[in-house]
Design an enzyme around this catalytic site. Sequence first.
Site, short mmCIF file in Angstrom:
data_model
loop_
_atom_site.label_atom_id
_atom_site.label_comp_id
_atom_site.label_asym_id
_atom_site.label_seq_id
_atom_site.Cartn_x
_atom_site.Cartn_y
_atom_site.Cartn_z
N TRP A 170 69.10 -41.05 31.84
CA TRP A 170 68.40 -42.32 31.98
C TRP A 170 67.36 -42.48 30.89
O TRP A 170 67.13 -43.59 30.39
CB TRP A 170 67.80 -42.45 33.37
N ASP A 171 66.71 -41.39 30.48
CA ASP A 171 65.79 -41.46 29.34
C ASP A 171 66.54 -41.90 28.09
O ASP A 171 66.07 -42.76 27.32
CB ASP A 171 65.17 -40.08 29.08
N VAL A 172 67.70 -41.30 27.85
CA VAL A 172 68.47 -41.63 26.65
C VAL A 172 68.94 -43.08 26.70
O VAL A 172 68.78 -43.84 25.73
CB VAL A 172 69.67 -40.67 26.50
N ASP A 192 63.03 -39.00 34.48
CA ASP A 192 64.48 -38.98 34.60
C ASP A 192 64.95 -38.24 35.85
O ASP A 192 65.80 -38.73 36.59
CB ASP A 192 65.08 -38.33 33.34
#
Length: 407
Positions: free
Chosen positions: A169-171, A140
């Site tokens: 961005w991970d989420v 991320d």
Amino acid sequence: MSATSAAATPLEGFRVVELSSFVAVPLAGMTLSQLGCEVIRVDPIGGAADYQRWPVADSGASIYWAGLNKGKRSVAVDLRSPEGQRLVQRLVTESGPHGGILITNVVGRDWHSYEALVSMRPDLIHLEVSGRGDGGTGVDYTVNAGVGFPMVTGHPSAPGPVNHVLPAWDVTCGLYAALAITAAVRHREATGQGSRIRLPLEDVALATASNLGFLTEPMVNGTQRERLGNAIYGQYGQDFTSQDGVTFMIVALTGRHIRDLAKVTGTTEAVAALAEALHADFADESDRYRHRDALTALFTNWFANRRADQISADLSTTSVLWERYRTFAQAAIDPRVTDNPLFTSVRQPRIGDYLAAGSPVSVDGARAAAIAAPTLGDDTLDVLTERLAMSPHDVHRLRESGIVATA
């Protein structure tokens, strides 16, 4: 109100195998679990790279790991051994008509690649999250650095890039992954065909930056988004501090909002005079944005001369959008957590009792409640006997030979 229902868990009966670490794929797996899937997280013996990630409890157990693996089953396997790899392949491909689903961010391993597994199960659904579109690595914070957001985050006087603490961005990638699996399941139910899904983390960030106009703006206008601190681009939004040191975020998205803000702060005449002097119309969001500093100067004294409780009470009578800034510790004891049906009490091994979030989605008043995360290897015996029809003797042999581990 029931905790769960068929409507709230539409994927009940489907089986997903997860090979993962960190945020995106574990979040996808947990989301699928909350939608009803049986999610079997397979880790190497001793845990993957995120098994002891901070924050940790006094026992050393990872609060982070427990938070992203609620409701899953845990199997611990020697993933470097051919026999361990064959076990995982069987878990993916022999798990009945509603199985055959793998989600992973462990890229470059031939033994669980799409090509290897689809030869064993033609209707395979295989989702792989990579760092970059070319298959390269990225996380991320490295992806975020290359897209542009750190250069517009923070106070205008900040001398360099400012990272935000949310792994956005991970989420987002995890939720895209769960959506993609849901769509692939529907496609397979309708056609009998599986899917090969690729989801690069960098592409999630680039798509979002494009969708929100951050990349389009320099392409079309030749301009670069400026760093605004706590202001809001294109609208009126600003933070203010009360007499007793509490900070509030105030947002005025409409003409009514700005009129109510002027009225509650006693600045209606001053705002009108400012509009006349600047030839501005503060019912227009562009004018509110362009002249945000002048508006903020009019409102600041009202906040600075009142205590937080007074401000909260007065703002509550208006249409203005507002909230006081809270720490995580303050939010954790706020009624929006303690009295929210989203949260239920869980007893997490090695960590303790606490309120944990279930699914934020409720359907017809029902939602999937939080279920404690497993201890590493908790379900190895049960999964191998239930899903692969292995005998307890066979599992004992695998455990004694170091191929699998139990809790």
